[in-house]
Write a protein that holds these residues in place. Structure first.
Motif, PDB file in Angstrom:
ATOM      1  N   VAL A 154       0.830  -1.208   0.000  1.00 10.11           N
ATOM      2  CA  VAL A 154       0.000   0.000   0.000  1.00 10.11           C
ATOM      3  C   VAL A 154       0.862   1.254   0.000  1.00 10.11           C
ATOM      4  CG1 VAL A 154      -1.646   1.362   1.349  1.00 10.11           C
ATOM      5  CG2 VAL A 154      -2.009  -1.096   1.047  1.00 10.11           C
ATOM      6  N   PHE A 155       1.862   1.306   0.883  1.00  8.56           N
ATOM      7  CA  PHE A 155       2.661   2.531   0.999  1.00  8.56           C
ATOM      8  C   PHE A 155       3.497   2.810  -0.237  1.00  8.56           C
ATOM      9  CE2 PHE A 155       2.240   1.708   5.691  1.00  8.56           C
ATOM     10  CZ  PHE A 155       1.424   2.790   5.919  1.00  8.56           C
ATOM     11  N   LEU A 156       4.073   1.766  -0.818  1.00  8.56           N
ATOM     12  CA  LEU A 156       4.940   1.973  -1.975  1.00  8.56           C
ATOM     13  C   LEU A 156       4.137   2.196  -3.249  1.00  8.56           C
ATOM     14  CD1 LEU A 156       7.924   2.043  -2.825  1.00  8.56           C
ATOM     15  CD2 LEU A 156       7.763  -0.409  -3.281  1.00  8.56           C
ATOM     16  N   VAL A 157       3.134   1.354  -3.472  1.00  6.75           N
ATOM     17  CA  VAL A 157       2.401   1.414  -4.736  1.00  6.75           C
ATOM     18  C   VAL A 157       1.437   2.595  -4.775  1.00  6.75           C
ATOM     19  CG1 VAL A 157       0.913   0.122  -6.319  1.00  6.75           C
ATOM     20  CG2 VAL A 157       2.680  -1.068  -5.038  1.00  6.75           C
ATOM     21  N   THR A 158       0.943   3.071  -3.624  1.00  7.66           N
ATOM     22  CA  THR A 158       0.094   4.264  -3.663  1.00  7.66           C
ATOM     23  C   THR A 158       0.882   5.482  -4.146  1.00  7.66           C
ATOM     24  OG1 THR A 158       0.499   4.542  -1.279  1.00  7.66           O
ATOM     25  CG2 THR A 158      -1.619   3.623  -1.937  1.00  7.66           C
ATOM     26  N   ARG A 159       2.171   5.516  -3.821  1.00 10.30           N
ATOM     27  CA  ARG A 159       3.010   6.600  -4.352  1.00 10.30           C
ATOM     28  C   ARG A 159       3.104   6.489  -5.878  1.00 10.30           C
ATOM     29  NH1 ARG A 159       4.511  11.359  -1.907  1.00 10.30           N
ATOM     30  NH2 ARG A 159       5.652  11.037   0.024  1.00 10.30           N
ATOM     31  N   MET A 160       3.240   5.274  -6.382  1.00  6.48           N
ATOM     32  CA  MET A 160       3.288   5.074  -7.833  1.00  6.48           C
ATOM     33  C   MET A 160       1.939   5.405  -8.456  1.00  6.48           C
ATOM     34  SD  MET A 160       5.331   1.436  -7.941  1.00  6.48           S
ATOM     35  CE  MET A 160       6.849   1.183  -7.002  1.00  6.48           C
ATOM     36  N   ARG A 161       0.865   4.965  -7.806  1.00  6.35           N
ATOM     37  CA  ARG A 161      -0.480   5.254  -8.293  1.00  6.35           C
ATOM     38  C   ARG A 161      -0.741   6.763  -8.310  1.00  6.35           C
ATOM     39  NH1 ARG A 161      -5.114   4.024 -11.117  1.00  6.35           N
ATOM     40  NH2 ARG A 161      -6.865   5.102 -10.182  1.00  6.35           N
ATOM     41  N   VAL A 212       9.493   5.002 -10.931  1.00  2.00           N
ATOM     42  CA  VAL A 212      10.661   5.742 -10.433  1.00  2.00           C
ATOM     43  C   VAL A 212      10.233   6.749  -9.373  1.00  2.00           C
ATOM     44  CG1 VAL A 212      12.531   7.306 -11.061  1.00  2.00           C
ATOM     45  CG2 VAL A 212      11.905   5.432 -12.597  1.00  2.00           C
ATOM     46  N   THR A 213       9.139   7.449  -9.634  1.00  2.00           N
ATOM     47  CA  THR A 213       8.646   8.431  -8.664  1.00  2.00           C
ATOM     48  C   THR A 213       8.258   7.753  -7.350  1.00  2.00           C
ATOM     49  OG1 THR A 213       7.827   9.856 -10.432  1.00  2.00           O
ATOM     50  CG2 THR A 213       6.898  10.196  -8.235  1.00  2.00           C
ATOM     51  N   GLY A 214       7.627   6.587  -7.457  1.00  8.39           N
ATOM     52  CA  GLY A 214       7.258   5.866  -6.245  1.00  8.39           C
ATOM     53  C   GLY A 214       8.463   5.540  -5.390  1.00  8.39           C
ATOM     54  N   PHE A 215       9.561   5.135  -6.036  1.00 12.66           N
ATOM     55  CA  PHE A 215      10.780   4.828  -5.280  1.00 12.66           C
ATOM     56  C   PHE A 215      11.459   6.097  -4.793  1.00 12.66           C
ATOM     57  CE2 PHE A 215      10.339   0.553  -6.794  1.00 12.66           C
ATOM     58  CZ  PHE A 215      11.018  -0.214  -5.865  1.00 12.66           C
ATOM     59  N   VAL A 238      11.661   5.649   2.722  1.00 12.95           N
ATOM     60  CA  VAL A 238      10.821   5.516   3.908  1.00 12.95           C
ATOM     61  C   VAL A 238      10.380   4.063   4.101  1.00 12.95           C
ATOM     62  CG1 VAL A 238       8.697   6.289   4.996  1.00 12.95           C
ATOM     63  CG2 VAL A 238      10.051   7.887   3.657  1.00 12.95           C
ATOM     64  N   VAL A 239      10.018   3.384   3.009  1.00 12.56           N
ATOM     65  CA  VAL A 239       9.634   1.978   3.117  1.00 12.56           C
ATOM     66  C   VAL A 239      10.813   1.136   3.595  1.00 12.56           C
ATOM     67  CG1 VAL A 239       8.955  -0.054   1.783  1.00 12.56           C
ATOM     68  CG2 VAL A 239       7.766   2.109   1.440  1.00 12.56           C
ATOM     69  N   THR A 240      12.011   1.445   3.106  1.00 15.15           N
ATOM     70  CA  THR A 240      13.209   0.736   3.564  1.00 15.15           C
ATOM     71  C   THR A 240      13.401   0.914   5.062  1.00 15.15           C
ATOM     72  OG1 THR A 240      14.280   1.007   1.412  1.00 15.15           O
ATOM     73  CG2 THR A 240      15.704   0.546   3.307  1.00 15.15           C
ATOM     74  N   ALA A 241      13.277   2.164   5.526  1.00 16.14           N
ATOM     75  CA  ALA A 241      13.417   2.426   6.955  1.00 16.14           C
ATOM     76  C   ALA A 241      12.342   1.700   7.749  1.00 16.14           C
ATOM     77  CB  ALA A 241      13.337   3.932   7.211  1.00 16.14           C
ATOM     78  N   ALA A 242      11.109   1.723   7.233  1.00 13.69           N
ATOM     79  CA  ALA A 242      10.008   1.056   7.931  1.00 13.69           C
ATOM     80  C   ALA A 242      10.261  -0.443   8.039  1.00 13.69           C
ATOM     81  CB  ALA A 242       8.694   1.316   7.194  1.00 13.69           C
ATOM     82  N   ALA A 243      10.760  -1.045   6.968  1.00 15.17           N
ATOM     83  CA  ALA A 243      11.041  -2.485   6.990  1.00 15.17           C
ATOM     84  C   ALA A 243      12.156  -2.807   7.978  1.00 15.17           C
ATOM     85  CB  ALA A 243      11.417  -2.963   5.592  1.00 15.17           C
ATOM     86  N   LEU A 244      13.207  -1.992   7.990  1.00 14.26           N
ATOM     87  CA  LEU A 244      14.305  -2.222   8.936  1.00 14.26           C
ATOM     88  C   LEU A 244      13.818  -2.107  10.377  1.00 14.26           C
ATOM     89  CD1 LEU A 244      17.222  -0.295   7.179  1.00 14.26           C
ATOM     90  CD2 LEU A 244      16.956  -2.767   7.408  1.00 14.26           C
ATOM     91  N   ALA A 264      11.862  -5.510  -5.496  1.00 15.81           N
ATOM     92  CA  ALA A 264      12.409  -6.079  -6.728  1.00 15.81           C
ATOM     93  C   ALA A 264      11.317  -6.640  -7.631  1.00 15.81           C
ATOM     94  CB  ALA A 264      13.431  -7.168  -6.389  1.00 15.81           C
ATOM     95  N   ILE A 265      10.517  -7.561  -7.098  1.00 10.95           N
ATOM     96  CA  ILE A 265       9.502  -8.205  -7.937  1.00 10.95           C
ATOM     97  C   ILE A 265       8.431  -7.205  -8.361  1.00 10.95           C
ATOM     98  CG2 ILE A 265       7.671  -9.937  -7.938  1.00 10.95           C
ATOM     99  CD1 ILE A 265       9.450 -11.722  -6.264  1.00 10.95           C
ATOM    100  N   VAL A 266       7.981  -6.349  -7.443  1.00 14.80           N
ATOM    101  CA  VAL A 266       6.921  -5.386  -7.777  1.00 14.80           C
ATOM    102  C   VAL A 266       7.321  -4.461  -8.926  1.00 14.80           C
ATOM    103  CG1 VAL A 266       5.663  -3.364  -6.934  1.00 14.80           C
ATOM    104  CG2 VAL A 266       5.706  -5.461  -5.583  1.00 14.80           C
ATOM    105  N   PRO A 267       8.461  -3.746  -8.847  1.00 15.22           N
ATOM    106  CA  PRO A 267       8.800  -2.872  -9.987  1.00 15.22           C
ATOM    107  C   PRO A 267       9.076  -3.657 -11.264  1.00 15.22           C
ATOM    108  CG  PRO A 267      10.609  -2.961  -8.393  1.00 15.22           C
ATOM    109  CD  PRO A 267       9.438  -3.605  -7.748  1.00 15.22           C
ATOM    110  N   ALA A 268       9.616  -4.871 -11.136  1.00 16.80           N
ATOM    111  CA  ALA A 268       9.872  -5.666 -12.341  1.00 16.80           C
ATOM    112  C   ALA A 268       8.567  -6.039 -13.031  1.00 16.80           C
ATOM    113  CB  ALA A 268      10.661  -6.925 -11.967  1.00 16.80           C
ATOM    114  N   VAL A 269       7.582  -6.475 -12.254  1.00 14.11           N
ATOM    115  CA  VAL A 269       6.289  -6.841 -12.831  1.00 14.11           C
ATOM    116  C   VAL A 269       5.593  -5.616 -13.415  1.00 14.11           C
ATOM    117  CG1 VAL A 269       3.984  -7.701 -12.297  1.00 14.11           C
ATOM    118  CG2 VAL A 269       5.991  -8.854 -11.357  1.00 14.11           C
TER     119      VAL A 269
END
Length: 746
Positions: free
Chosen positions: A617-624, A638-641, A647-653, A691-696
């Motif tokens: 939700v957090f990553l793809v809503t930025r892309m959306r 690219v904009t989503g990343f 922030v998503v990286t920090a949240a996951a860590l 990785a998989i999400v942006p690739a798909v």
């Protein structure tokens, strides 16, 4: 949704004193209730609808006063080397210990091993079975101390004395590792934000939410018969999502300040956009947790509801207390150098004071462009890698923990090993066969015939004579297997006994049921296996519908669900490798390997699914959001990343750190859950979502955001990306910089 949350954020900002005071009052009131309530938690597991549970309830009804649910302890004695336990001096020492045990206030009986023939064939080991009038969680500290003191007196007499059974069960603790996990989360926040104030806000609000949750759970523990692991699981989930949800809103607030907006407007927009993502991310977690009730095992239902409550509180705190505290902090959430220069380095320091994107850079952007150039290679490597990690899952063995799964340093494990050595491994897991002969012409003949049939089965070491109730219409027969309780042979024996039930009923009219801790564990594993597919269908189906509404796409939610399945199976493979095979066991403090907890797979599926959807939700809503505002599909990735990757990286860590902290727990289930969730988040956040999400999405292009027109017309528009809010704000005269009339400012 975004418009409502925009107004809520502004209200909390303006009335920050009142909002903060209300949360302090809630924390104080719930804490007061918790302080005055008993915190004694249950360690019992009931399994409605299973044969073991039916037999257990029949014993309670037909043998009143026998306390079949009462705690038990096995006190095991071993004679000194070269001596026998039957030697007069040793026999007298055993008798003194048993007599001391029988005097306990909550003790129903302590069996003399010499009268019960509980002496090993070589006469070196004996054990006394101690039965209590109350269940394990109702035992007082005085009763446990009396048990330990009696064992110590036996040791002083020269005997080896070890004690096992559920009477020895202790309330689990997490230890210092949990604190270390939170400390690591604080460091990640400080590095991410570069400001002590900004780093402190998510920690403070997460602790408030967890404090309220744990206080409520403590207050209702006894009335609702909650399990000992319930508050720990709620703490684990509450801390992780509480920090993450606050992190996303604070990050968006800093980004809005970078656009040149005043704090009041920045809070409103941050709550309206990032807050919308928080709401729907929280909903996916709650769906997954509450969905555990479909398994129809009370312990799982209660744990799921408690953890779901922790998530709801985390969402409420993020939407109200965070905007209020931002009102106190103002622009102090920015690093000092940016406050001095009037800029913000949020999201990669690629924006100037006007909020226009400068030349794109940063690790997130570089990674996104790398994946977009080589989507097939990245997709193949990621899928194959997770597939290899999932290989150990094919060897998954399930069971409930017993004293045999305890570390060898514990008295419970030593007692278990002594019993196995002296009497055979099956003595640690006797089966209780209940013969309901109310409809039989001759109950005693029915019980005798049942015992004869059982004696002829493979893997049966011994069958005790039948014990009848006062009415003489129900009997208990104890069957001692040859194999250990967690072995496949014992499971087959339980199936064989149950397979004899129809023949016995036809011949005698008696109903035969199998129960006992071993049979209960087998039934739990079977029920978990049977419930897993329906649970997956329910949870993934509901979340798919929710994400379809959020992203207004069919393929994006489908990709999210398939990616989750990859990460959760890979995480289960890691759990099997460490906790069952023993790989890196010393590194993670696993002192005893064995079957994986029966509750683990379905509990892990529920928790990981909800948390995985957070990052989706957090990553793809930025892309959306970028796509809705006109960017081509590849550029929106690219904009989503650029805007959300860091922030998503920090949240996951942070989430990994919090979960990893619980690996230090003394409770094997909590240790296993902490490890499993930490690994699952690692796989899901950094392999699936990054990785998989942006690739798909790169391979799908515009098709990723395709939605049938008829579905688009009937589907509600929740405006997670804030498009409607943006139009309203632009139409009301609030400019790009968010300038407002002086009267409206705070």
């Amino acid at each position: 949704m975004a418009t409502f949350l925009y107004r809520l954020g502004r209200f909390a900002f303006r009335r920050r004193g009142l909002v903060a005071l209300l949360w302090v009052v809630v924390l104080a009131v719930t804490g007061g209730f918790a302080a005055s309530a008993s915190s004694a938690a249950s360690s019992n597991i009931t399994i409605p609808g299973t044969e073991a549970q039916k037999a257990f309830e029949l014993l309670e009804e037909r043998f009143p006063g026998s306390s079949p649910d009462g705690a038990t302890a096995r006190v095991v004695f071993r004679a000194p080397d070269g001596e026998k336990i039957t030697d007069p001096e040793n026999k007298a020492a055993v008798g003194e210990v048993v007599a001391e045990l029988a005097k306990g206030e909550q003790v129903q009986q302590a069996v003399d091993p010499f009268r019960a023939q509980a002496v090993s064939p070589d006469q070196t080991i004996a054990y006394s079975q101690v039965s209590y009038e109350v269940s394990g969680f109702e035992l007082t500290d005085a009763s446990r101390d009396a048990l330990k003191d009696a064992a110590e007196n036996g040791r002083e007499a020269g005997l080896t004395v070890e004690t096992g059974g559920d009477a020895m069960a202790a309330v689990p603790h997490t230890g210092a590792a949990e604190v270390i996990g939170v400390a690591i989360a604080a460091i990640v926040l400080l590095i991410t934000f570069g400001s002590l104030v900004a780093a402190g806000l998510p920690l403070i609000t997460a602790l408030v939410g967890v404090g309220v949750t744990v206080a409520v759970i403590t207050a209702v523990t006894v009335p609702l018969d909650l399990n000992t692991t319930t508050p720990i699981l709620a703490t684990m989930i509450g801390l992780a999502v509480g920090i993450d949800y606050a992190l996303f809103i604070v990050s968006r607030y800093r980004a809005e300040l970078a656009e040149g907006r005043e704090p009041l407007e920045a809070v409103g927009r941050a709550t309206g956009t990032a807050g919308s993502a928080v709401v729907f991310a929280g909903l996916t977690v709650v769906i997954a947790l509450v969905g555990l009730s479909v398994v129809d095992i009370p312990i799982l239902t209660k744990m799921g509801l408690a953890a779901g409550g922790a998530v709801v509180l985390a969402v409420l705190v993020a939407l109200t207390l965070i905007p209020a505290l931002l009102g106190f902090a103002g622009k102090r959430v920015l690093p000092r150098r940016h406050r001095r220069n009037g800029e913000n380095g949020e999201d990669g320091e690629n924006r100037d004071g006007t909020g226009k994107a400068a030349a794109r850079g940063g690790a997130g952007v570089r990674w996104a462009r790398f994946v977009l150039r080589r989507p097939v290679a990245v997709l193949l490597v990621s899928v194959v890698g997770l597939g290899l990690m999932a290989v150990p899952a094919k060897d998954l063995q399930l069971n409930l923990p017993d004293d045999g799964s305890q570390p060898t340093s514990t008295t419970q494990r030593r007692a278990y090993d002594l019993i196995a050595e002296g009497f055979g491994p099956g003595t640690n897991g006797p089966l209780i066969v209940t013969v309901d002969a109310r409809n039989s012409d001759d109950p005693r003949a029915a019980a005798q015939r049942t015992a004869q049939r059982l004696q002829g089965l493979d893997d049966v070491a011994a069958v005790t004579p039948a014990t009848f109730n006062k009415a003489g219409d129900t009997a208990m027969i104890t069957v001692i297997p040859k194999s250990a309780p967690s072995s496949a042979a014992t499971e087959e024996l339980v199936e064989d006994i149950r397979g004899q039930a129809d023949g016995i009923a036809d011949a005698t009219g008696a109903t035969v049921l199998v129960t006992g801790q071993t049979a209960m564990a087998i039934d739990v594993s079977q029920k978990m296996s049977d419930a897993l597919v329906p649970y997956l269908v329910l949870v993934v189906g509901l979340a798919f519908l929710l994400l379809t509404v959020v992203f207004r796409s069919i393929l994006v939610p489908l990709k999210a669900a398939l990616g989750f399945l990859l990460s959760v199976v890979a995480a289960l493979g890691a759990v099997v490798a460490v906790f069952q095979w023993g790989w890196l066991a010393d590194v993670f403090g696993v002192e005893q390997t064995g079957p994986v907890m029966s509750l683990m797979p379905i509990l892990m599926v529920g928790l990981v699914f909800g948390l995985a959807m957070d990052y989706e939700v957090f990553l793809v809503t930025r892309m959306r959001e970028a796509h809705v505002h006109g960017e081509p599909p590849h550029e929106s990735v690219v904009t989503g990343f650029e805007l959300g990757g860091r922030v998503v990286t920090a949240a996951a860590l942070i989430m990994i750190s919090v979960f990893a902290g619980f690996i230090g727990s003394s409770e094997s289930m909590i240790k296993m859950i902490g490890f499993g969730l930490a690994v699952a988040v690692l796989f899901d956040a950094f392999v699936v979502r990054m990785a998989i999400v942006p690739a798909v999405l790169a391979l799908l292009g515009k098709a990723a955001w395709w939605l049938p027109r008829w579905l688009d017309r009937i589907m509600p528009n929740v405006d997670v990306e804030g498009e409607k809010l943006q139009r309203e704000l632009n139409g009301s005269g609030t400019g790009a910089a968010g300038r407002e009339p002086v009267a409206a400012r705070d």
